[in-house]
Design a protein around this motif. Sequence first.
Motif, PDB file in Angstrom:
ATOM      1  N   ALA A 244       1.998   4.181   5.041  1.00  0.00           N
ATOM      2  CA  ALA A 244       2.263   3.349   3.866  1.00  0.00           C
ATOM      3  C   ALA A 244       2.917   2.074   4.366  1.00  0.00           C
ATOM      4  O   ALA A 244       3.558   2.088   5.420  1.00  0.00           O
ATOM      5  N   TYR A 245       2.719   0.992   3.659  1.00  0.00           N
ATOM      6  CA  TYR A 245       3.400  -0.230   4.096  1.00  0.00           C
ATOM      7  C   TYR A 245       3.609  -1.228   2.970  1.00  0.00           C
ATOM      8  O   TYR A 245       2.941  -1.187   1.937  1.00  0.00           O
TER       9      TYR A 245
ATOM     10  N   VAL B 185       0.875  -1.177   0.000  1.00  0.00           N
ATOM     11  CA  VAL B 185       0.000   0.000   0.000  1.00  0.00           C
ATOM     12  C   VAL B 185       0.911   1.226   0.000  1.00  0.00           C
ATOM     13  O   VAL B 185       1.508   1.572   1.020  1.00  0.00           O
ATOM     14  N   PRO B 186       1.064   1.876  -1.189  1.00  0.00           N
ATOM     15  CA  PRO B 186       2.042   2.965  -1.289  1.00  0.00           C
ATOM     16  C   PRO B 186       1.690   4.156  -0.413  1.00  0.00           C
ATOM     17  O   PRO B 186       2.563   4.845   0.094  1.00  0.00           O
ATOM     18  N   GLU B 187       0.392   4.372  -0.222  1.00  0.00           N
ATOM     19  CA  GLU B 187       0.000   5.547   0.571  1.00  0.00           C
ATOM     20  C   GLU B 187      -1.344   5.254   1.224  1.00  0.00           C
ATOM     21  O   GLU B 187      -2.301   4.869   0.552  1.00  0.00           O
ATOM     22  N   LEU B 188      -1.386   5.417   2.535  1.00  0.00           N
ATOM     23  CA  LEU B 188      -2.613   5.116   3.261  1.00  0.00           C
ATOM     24  C   LEU B 188      -3.011   6.410   3.942  1.00  0.00           C
ATOM     25  O   LEU B 188      -2.389   6.814   4.915  1.00  0.00           O
TER      26      LEU B 188
ATOM     27  N   ARG C 123      -7.511  -0.007   9.820  1.00  0.00           N
ATOM     28  CA  ARG C 123      -7.871   1.350  10.182  1.00  0.00           C
ATOM     29  C   ARG C 123      -7.277   1.690  11.558  1.00  0.00           C
ATOM     30  O   ARG C 123      -6.689   2.737  11.759  1.00  0.00           O
ATOM     31  N   GLN C 124      -7.405   0.663  12.444  1.00  0.00           N
ATOM     32  CA  GLN C 124      -6.870   0.843  13.802  1.00  0.00           C
ATOM     33  C   GLN C 124      -5.361   1.059  13.752  1.00  0.00           C
ATOM     34  O   GLN C 124      -4.824   1.912  14.445  1.00  0.00           O
ATOM     35  N   ALA C 125      -4.698   0.253  12.911  1.00  0.00           N
ATOM     36  CA  ALA C 125      -3.241   0.357  12.840  1.00  0.00           C
ATOM     37  C   ALA C 125      -2.844   1.767  12.434  1.00  0.00           C
ATOM     38  O   ALA C 125      -1.914   2.350  12.977  1.00  0.00           O
ATOM     39  N   MET C 126      -3.589   2.309  11.504  1.00  0.00           N
ATOM     40  CA  MET C 126      -3.281   3.654  11.051  1.00  0.00           C
ATOM     41  C   MET C 126      -3.486   4.674  12.139  1.00  0.00           C
ATOM     42  O   MET C 126      -2.677   5.567  12.353  1.00  0.00           O
ATOM     43  N   MET C 127      -4.630   4.506  12.817  1.00  0.00           N
ATOM     44  CA  MET C 127      -4.958   5.490  13.839  1.00  0.00           C
ATOM     45  C   MET C 127      -3.964   5.415  14.988  1.00  0.00           C
ATOM     46  O   MET C 127      -3.445   6.411  15.449  1.00  0.00           O
TER      47      MET C 127
END
Length: 566
Positions: A277-278, A248-251, A267-271
């Motif tokens: 990105a990963y 995922v180039p850009e989240l 979503r949780q990981a992002m928050m």
Amino acid sequence: MGWDEGSTKPELVTSTPGVSNVAASNVDVEGLDTVLWDQLPESVAICTAQGVCHYVNPAMERVFGSLGTELVGGVLWELYPDVLRQELQERFQRVAATGEPEEFEWHFMARERWFVLRLFRGHGRVYVFASENTAEKKQEAILRGLYDETRRAQRHAAFLAQASEVLASSLEHDEILQRLTFLAVPPLADGCIVDVPMPDGRVRRVAITHVRTELVERARAYHERYPIRLDALHGVGKVLRTGTTEFVPELRQDVAGGQARMEEVRRQAMMELGVTAYIIVPLMSRGRVLGALSLVNTEGGRRYTHADVRLAEDLARRAATSLDNGRLYTEAQEAVRARDSFLSVASHELNTPLTSLTLNVQALRRQLEASADKAPESVSNKVVAVQRQLSRLSSLVRELLDVSRITAGKLRLEREDMDLAALTRELLPRYAEELSRAGCALRLEAAETATGHWDKLRVEQVFQNLLSNAIKYGRGHPIDVRVGADSERAWLSVADGGMGIAQEAQPRLFQRFERLASERHYGGLGLGLWIVRQIVDAMDGRIHVRSAPGQGSTFTVELPRLPPAR
Ligand code: ADP
């Protein structure tokens, strides 16, 4: 306007209706003969100091795809797209006011075209020249791209070479994976995690590194709260299950918020962790997924590209190879441990009945010899033969016992003052029978004394092994035993005239279970020289061999006369 409709417009270049272009252009613009400019491939516009176009040449019209009449009379900067308008106006007015020429490059992004614009002042007018350099720019961009690609490939190659070295420097599973994360952060990611699947279906988070240490703990806690599931639709679970990369180039936070489809966990990981990105790549070896390597960006300073994915996959491949090597090494070590433990048990089990059997046969022989009515010769011969075989068996079992003792680090030396020359003279008669059976004459050349501080029984064992080998591998040839000493060391050498040993095989001689001669013709376990080497090493001595095939072998042991002060 011509810019927006562009080159699809018919190239109508007549500036005066009904008159040919050349004739029409060849007019005098306020006293200027424009015939030359009409021929120029470069676009030219001649304007008043206020920017009103008095003349535009056909090349300029082609660029605008408009009629010269539409351009003539228009204000120059208004002919150009909005993005250039202000800059052009400012420059134009500066040139008109100061007379200082200006030159600048303009990238018309919407169309991917590049132009160089030059403005001069003369005779109260401003001359504007525009030449397109799109072709050069594109070529330059290709070359720059190639250059960047080459540089990146070089950097990647250097990184991977270093990674291979680092990864190969350990064989321990978790240590390799920890090093993998250290390699990745920060060159490839802000954070790096390695997860491995366990036989019970759970996933173990083996290693984690992040540029911000506080995030390491947060990522661990997060993993405990949301354990990875192998049936997950995305993320580590999916990569572990399918062995395919997830990228995922850009989240973006806003996207994530609005996207109901986005998995809750992601979503949780992002928050919670701020992942922007990963890349998650599988650690694969021989078709098996050994783990997953996650590279995450949290600081927002970098985007991932396909080149990063390729690099991550290469890195993961190398790490998987190291893991595989580590596994093979561990298995080999376990196999060696199992073998050593079996040898130890087996040799002790064999030794107990063998000792009692030897004692009984010795007693039987004594009884037979003492008995008044002599046993038939065939019986006593058999008893002697049994005793000889028993002694051979005992020495094999002794070798096995020695191996397990030495491997367990239990080789203890009982040092005493002793004389190597005297010991050799004392031992030789014991071999008389064996030497004569093998047809070997023995010559001894010994100094008067060769004293030192050694373990007598172990030195005896060394001598015995070397002499037995000389007899075994040099049948029918004389054997020379030499003993000597100088102020620092004593030596013992046993030389036979037997089969000899090839140069390339010599370094292997002193290894465990190493046998060079044909197993069918020469019995043995391949342990004698290994034991000799261990004993000599323990006494700080050294052993070496000089030999050539068909020309016999000379084994020489050197022992320091005084043990080094410890
Ligand atoms: P083994 O029980 O096989 O004799 P060793 O450890 O004593 O075991 O010797 C290892 C191997 O070295 C032997 O199998 C043999 O091939 C070779 N070797 C040892 N001594 C000699 C010798 N004097 N001449 C030729 N080969 C020898």
